[in-house]
Design a protein around this motif. Structure first.
Motif, PDB file in Angstrom:
ATOM      1  N   MET A   1       8.712   1.028   1.975  1.00  0.00           N
ATOM      2  CA  MET A   1       7.702   1.938   2.530  1.00  0.00           C
ATOM      3  C   MET A   1       8.309   2.844   3.607  1.00  0.00           C
ATOM      4  SD  MET A   1       4.478   2.525   2.012  1.00  0.00           S
ATOM      5  CE  MET A   1       3.046   3.254   2.760  1.00  0.00           C
ATOM      6  N   ASN A   4      10.575   5.495   2.262  1.00  0.00           N
ATOM      7  CA  ASN A   4       9.855   6.661   1.742  1.00  0.00           C
ATOM      8  C   ASN A   4       9.544   7.655   2.858  1.00  0.00           C
ATOM      9  OD1 ASN A   4       6.769   7.765   1.213  1.00  0.00           O
ATOM     10  ND2 ASN A   4       8.048   7.872  -0.609  1.00  0.00           N
ATOM     11  N   TYR A   5       9.149   7.145   4.015  1.00  0.00           N
ATOM     12  CA  TYR A   5       8.846   8.005   5.165  1.00  0.00           C
ATOM     13  C   TYR A   5      10.106   8.721   5.659  1.00  0.00           C
ATOM     14  CZ  TYR A   5       4.050   6.365   5.851  1.00  0.00           C
ATOM     15  OH  TYR A   5       2.710   6.114   5.706  1.00  0.00           O
ATOM     16  N   LEU A  75       1.800   4.945  -4.577  1.00  0.00           N
ATOM     17  CA  LEU A  75       2.249   5.079  -3.187  1.00  0.00           C
ATOM     18  C   LEU A  75       1.102   5.007  -2.177  1.00  0.00           C
ATOM     19  CD1 LEU A  75       4.878   7.918  -3.702  1.00  0.00           C
ATOM     20  CD2 LEU A  75       5.361   5.544  -3.150  1.00  0.00           C
ATOM     21  N   LYS A  81      -0.752  11.455   6.357  1.00  0.00           N
ATOM     22  CA  LYS A  81       0.634  11.021   6.159  1.00  0.00           C
ATOM     23  C   LYS A  81       1.626  12.123   6.518  1.00  0.00           C
ATOM     24  CE  LYS A  81       3.711   8.831   2.807  1.00  0.00           C
ATOM     25  NZ  LYS A  81       3.875   8.333   1.420  1.00  0.00           N
TER      26      LYS A  81
END
Length: 202
Positions: A1, A4-5, A75, A81
């Motif tokens: 996770m 991904n950021y 996702l 986000k």
């Protein structure tokens, strides 16, 4: 996770660096054109360069949101986000700026050089905001928040499927009817009548 950021945050950083490169390449030309009035016109130049960066970030974040909303990626995106991605992506610039802001040299020449590199290069595209607030701390904070905010805006628009540009509706143009006095129309009408007579005879 987290990966991904960070990966998407690097896109924001890459967009800012791309805009920064354009800013730096055109800066010498801008200096040559403005001459002694360089400082006066610098905020305007800064605005133009920031618009380029904002468009790059908006485009990337919009496409990212559209992609992440597809169920096959699983996702679980959320509207805000883009703000988190923007903060992560711009964090290295904030750290470098903070270090430069806190470091002070005994030689005035070095301090002037540091300020020039900070304002005219690293934070060049944000200089228009910094200059408005008289180079105060809150001016730097507001300026640096612009990048995450545009990242958030782009992601929000993509998340909800909105676009800035209005989609052009395709409309079928109707054929313009000829005037009854137009000789071409009479010829076509006569041909149609002849065809009808032939079909009736058959």
């Amino acid at each position: 996770m987290l990966k991904n950021y960070i990966k998407n945050g690097l896109k924001v950083l890459g967009d800012y660096c791309a805009g920064l490169l354009i800013y730096f390449i055109l800066l010498y030309t801008f200096i040559a054109i403005t001459g002694e009035k360089f400082s006066f016109w610098l905020p305007l130049y800064s605005v133009l360069m920031f618009i380029i960066i904002a468009l790059l970030i908006y485009s990337d974040m919009w496409n990212l949101a559209v992609k992440e909303k597809r169920p096959q990626y699983d996702l679980n995106p959320y509207p805000m986000k883009g703000l988190i991605i923007g903060l992560i992506g711009f964090f290295p610039i904030v750290v470098i700026s903070l270090v430069a802001f806190l470091v002070s040299f005994s030689e005035p020449v070095l301090n002037n050089l540091k300020d020039a590199l900070l304002h005219n290069i690293l934070l060049g595209p944000l200089y228009f905001v910094i200059s408005i607030f008289g180079k105060k701390v809150y001016g730097y904070i507001i300026g640096m928040l612009l990048v995450p905010l545009f990242s958030m805006f782009g992601y929000l628009m993509g998340f909800y499927g909105k676009t800035i540009r209005k989609r052009k509706e395709v409309t079928m143009e109707k054929k313009q009817e000829l005037s009854p006095w137009n000789p071409y129309r009479k010829d076509t009408d006569d041909k149609k009548k002849k065809k009808k007579k032939k079909t009736n005879r058959v």
